[in-house]
Design an enzyme around this catalytic site. Structure first.
Site, short mmCIF file in Angstrom:
data_model
loop_
_atom_site.label_atom_id
_atom_site.label_comp_id
_atom_site.label_asym_id
_atom_site.label_seq_id
_atom_site.Cartn_x
_atom_site.Cartn_y
_atom_site.Cartn_z
N HIS A 76 -3.58 -17.51 -5.39
CA HIS A 76 -4.50 -16.75 -4.54
C HIS A 76 -5.76 -17.52 -4.15
CE1 HIS A 76 -5.94 -16.53 -8.57
NE2 HIS A 76 -7.09 -16.04 -8.15
N ASP A 77 -5.95 -18.72 -4.72
CA ASP A 77 -7.15 -19.51 -4.41
C ASP A 77 -6.87 -20.66 -3.46
OD1 ASP A 77 -8.81 -18.02 -6.08
OD2 ASP A 77 -8.32 -19.24 -7.84
N ASP A 81 -1.61 -1.30 -3.92
CA ASP A 81 -1.92 -0.55 -5.14
C ASP A 81 -0.80 -0.69 -6.17
OD1 ASP A 81 0.04 1.43 -4.20
OD2 ASP A 81 -1.53 1.99 -2.77
N ASP A 138 -8.85 -16.76 -16.68
CA ASP A 138 -9.66 -17.26 -15.58
C ASP A 138 -10.70 -18.27 -16.06
OD1 ASP A 138 -10.23 -16.58 -12.69
OD2 ASP A 138 -12.22 -16.24 -13.52
N ASP A 195 -4.55 -10.68 -15.94
CA ASP A 195 -5.58 -11.69 -15.71
C ASP A 195 -6.78 -11.35 -16.59
OD1 ASP A 195 -7.07 -13.74 -14.23
OD2 ASP A 195 -5.66 -13.34 -12.60
N ASP A 255 0.85 -1.19 0.00
CA ASP A 255 0.00 0.00 0.00
C ASP A 255 0.89 1.24 0.00
OD1 ASP A 255 -2.00 1.87 0.40
OD2 ASP A 255 -2.15 1.48 2.56
N GLU A 260 -6.50 -21.05 -16.73
CA GLU A 260 -6.83 -21.75 -15.48
C GLU A 260 -7.83 -22.82 -15.88
OE1 GLU A 260 -8.83 -20.91 -11.12
OE2 GLU A 260 -9.70 -20.09 -12.93
C1 GLC Z 1 -10.89 -18.26 -10.63
C2 GLC Z 1 -10.10 -17.28 -9.81
C3 GLC Z 1 -10.78 -17.08 -8.51
C4 GLC Z 1 -12.15 -16.52 -8.78
C5 GLC Z 1 -12.93 -17.38 -9.75
C6 GLC Z 1 -14.10 -16.64 -10.30
O1 GLC Z 1 -10.94 -19.50 -10.06
O2 GLC Z 1 -8.79 -17.71 -9.67
O3 GLC Z 1 -10.06 -16.26 -7.64
O4 GLC Z 1 -12.85 -16.42 -7.58
O5 GLC Z 1 -12.17 -17.76 -10.86
O6 GLC Z 1 -13.68 -15.62 -11.15
#
Ligand code: GLC
Length: 563
Positions: free
Chosen positions: A332-333, A32, A203, A101, A24, A257
């Site tokens: 991040h998931d 940011d 994604d 992304d 930040d 992904e």
């Molecule tokens: C993917 C992302 C995740 C998000 C989901 C819906 O799995 O990595 O963070 O919540 O898609 O967009």
């Protein structure tokens, strides 16, 4: 090897940033873009080549940016387009590439398209989304990841219709069957490429194609929604079209992904001849410690090392001659990698973290590191629901209230499984809030930043996880065989040590990784060698040697060059 073509995105190491949690600079407790720019020298010092930046576009943040309301605008919390441009030029200056992304399976319900679409049945944008008119009755069941009732159809009174949302009610699915939608997406991609962006992580890309008759899900899927969602009838047609319309016109990398994508379908996405994507993230490893199809529930017994090896060996084989793989242990998931795949107890944390770095950096396939893993950040394990921020945890908590599963069990589960484990702020130093912010952070900082898990402390310590990470990245860079060499599994049935060779022309490497809390000895008699020269180890006990008998400390990792 000869069939594989050299590419920058195969040889590069990727560093993933969750911008909300990185740095930040405005004092609002949220990371940011200027924060990332400020830390570019640090990122460069890691030796990585590519940054994957999680979504930074305008969004109401129902799902922290994975619900986009404007694709060409920066989220004000993160800064402005000028800040973005400054970040990108700072990266170019340092020879770093930027992968953004692309969230295009769905938008935010606050996107202009959806605002219009829901207004009337004959609105120009009606057909940008999936609608089911209520006079046809209740639509066939579709399951939603983040819905409080688990239902992917949401009734919208204004037009007496249901819309489809595989994720939250605020994330309506786009209708790729409409050519206008696809054109819009390709324009967005072009916009960012023209700015100089070097690629996209896409994604949930296998979910984009849907059977728009919305039939009952065929029996063969037996409630396995993910595999149904990832097998839409026109998926490959769209990916190929996107490739031809935009991707192929630029020197960029793409990584999908890919929940639901199994070994047998892998090459359909990444075989060069198909002209679709470069790489994707499969979910086999991410499901290993989970309860069957319940991707957010931990399984009751511990995963086995032989299972871990099998997953990686099978996936390596698929890409041995065609396509290319991606290697990751966290993002991040999912929870922090050392807590999940290693051991974050004070005694083993250092070796376990560095052992996992050795693993990712000695496998074939592009390695992806999630920010903070380079210093061995661990799961935060919040023990009250009030500390959680993630819609996934919060909505599942609500859903469970209607079931007989205990909320205490759920919180215990979340300590290991929750996505928020990976979303706590970056630990820069030992000052208040770990140097991430000067005010209250949007999510609590893991308190272990005070006890050595921070960048400043580790930069000054030769023996740190961070310094090992840098050396290991350098080792990969200096040994092309670690990128392109053939992989062969040794000691297949051993539950303590993961051993393999990488062979490339005349180069031959032996990698030994202990996943055990105990000391262990292995005999590598499957390969013959005169001398094993130690290139790197996270523990000082081993030296170069000429005998096949190796004695490993707990979580020790070694890379040898064999002659
Ligand atoms: C993917 C992302 C995740 C998000 C989901 C819906 O799995 O990595 O963070 O919540 O898609 O967009």
């Amino acid at each position: 090897m000869s069939e594989l073509k050299r590419q920058w995105w195969k040889e590069g190491v990727v560093y993933q940033i969750y911008p909300r949690s990185f740095q930040d600079t405005t004092g609002n407790g949220v990371g940011d873009l200027n924060g990332i720019t400020k830390r570019l020298d640090y990122i460069k010092s890691l030796g990585v080549d590519i940054i994957w930046l999680c979504p930074v576009y305008q969004s109401p943040n129902d799902d922290n940016g994975y619900d986009i309301s404007e694709y060409r605008t920066i989220m004000p919390e993160f800064g402005t387009m000028a800040d973005f441009d400054a970040l990108l030029s700072g990266m170019k200056l340092r020879g770093l590439k930027l992968v953004m992304d692309l969230v295009a399976n769905h938008t935010s319900d606050e996107h202009f398209w959806f605002q219009e679409s829901r207004k009337s049945r004959d609105n120009k944008y009606r057909d940008y989304y999936h609608w089911w008119p209520a006079e046809k009755g209740t639509p066939p069941k579709r399951w939603s990841y983040f819905d409080v009732d688990g239902n992917a159809w949401k009734y919208d009174k204004l037009t007496d219709s249901y819309y489809l949302h595989y994720f939250s009610v605020k994330q309506p699915d786009l209708k790729w069957e409409n050519p206008e939608v696809r054109k819009e997406i390709y324009d967005i991609i072009r916009f960012w490429f023209d700015k100089g962006v070097d690629g996209f992580r896409m994604d949930v890309i296998p979910f984009i194609s849907k059977d728009t008759t919305y039939p009952e899900i065929p029996e063969k899927y037996k409630g396995n929604y993910v595999s149904y969602y990832s097998e839409g009838p026109r998926l490959h047609e769209y990916l190929h079209e996107m490739n031809q319309e935009v991707l192929s016109k630029y020197d960029v990398m793409t990584v999908g992904e890919a929940p639901g994508i199994t070994l047998d379908k892998a090459l359909d996405f990444v075989d060069e001849d198909r002209e679709e994507l470069n790489m994707f993230f499969h979910f086999d490893l991410m499901s290993l410690d989970r309860d069957g199809d319940e991707v957010f529930w931990m399984r009751s017994d511990k995963w086995k090392l032989t299972e871990f090896k099998k997953i990686h060996s099978e996936w390596d084989k698929v890409f041995a001659k065609r396509g290319w793989g991606s290697m990751f242990l966290s993002n991040h998931d999912f929870p922090r990698s050392v807590s999940r795949w290693g051991n974050d107890s004070p005694e083993h944390w250092r070796n376990a973290s560095t052992m996992l770095h050795t693993f990712l950096l000695t496998m074939r396939g592009t390695p992806y590191f999630y920010f903070g893993d380079e210093i061995g950040m661990t799961n935060v394990r919040f023990d009250t629901i009030e500390d959680y921020k993630d819609i996934n945890t919060l909505n599942r908590y609500e859903l469970l209230k209607q079931s007989d599963i205990s909320l205490e069990d759920f919180i215990e589960n979340e300590k290991e499984a929750a996505r928020d484990n990976a979303r706590t702020p970056m630990q820069w130093d030992s000052s208040t809030h770990s140097g991430f912010t000067e005010s209250k952070p949007w999510i609590k900082v893991n308190s272990n930043y005070k006890t050595g898990i921070n960048v400043a402390a580790q930069e000054n310590d030769n023996h740190s996880v961070l310094n090992y990470f840098k050396q290991m990245v350098l080792l990969r860079r200096n040994h092309l065989g670690l990128v392109y060499g053939d992989y062969e599994l040794l000691l297949e049935d051993n539950e303590e040590v993961y051993a393999y060779t990488r062979i490339f022309k005349s180069e031959k490497y032996l990698i030994l990784l202990s996943f055990s809390e105990n000391e262990t000895t292995v005999d590598i008699d499957e390969v013959s060698f005169k001398n094993a020269e130690l290139l790197i180890s996270n523990d000082t006990t081993l030296k170069s040697q000429s005998t096949p008998n190796f004695h490993l400390k707990p979580y020790q990792a070694c890379v040898y060059e064999l002659t």
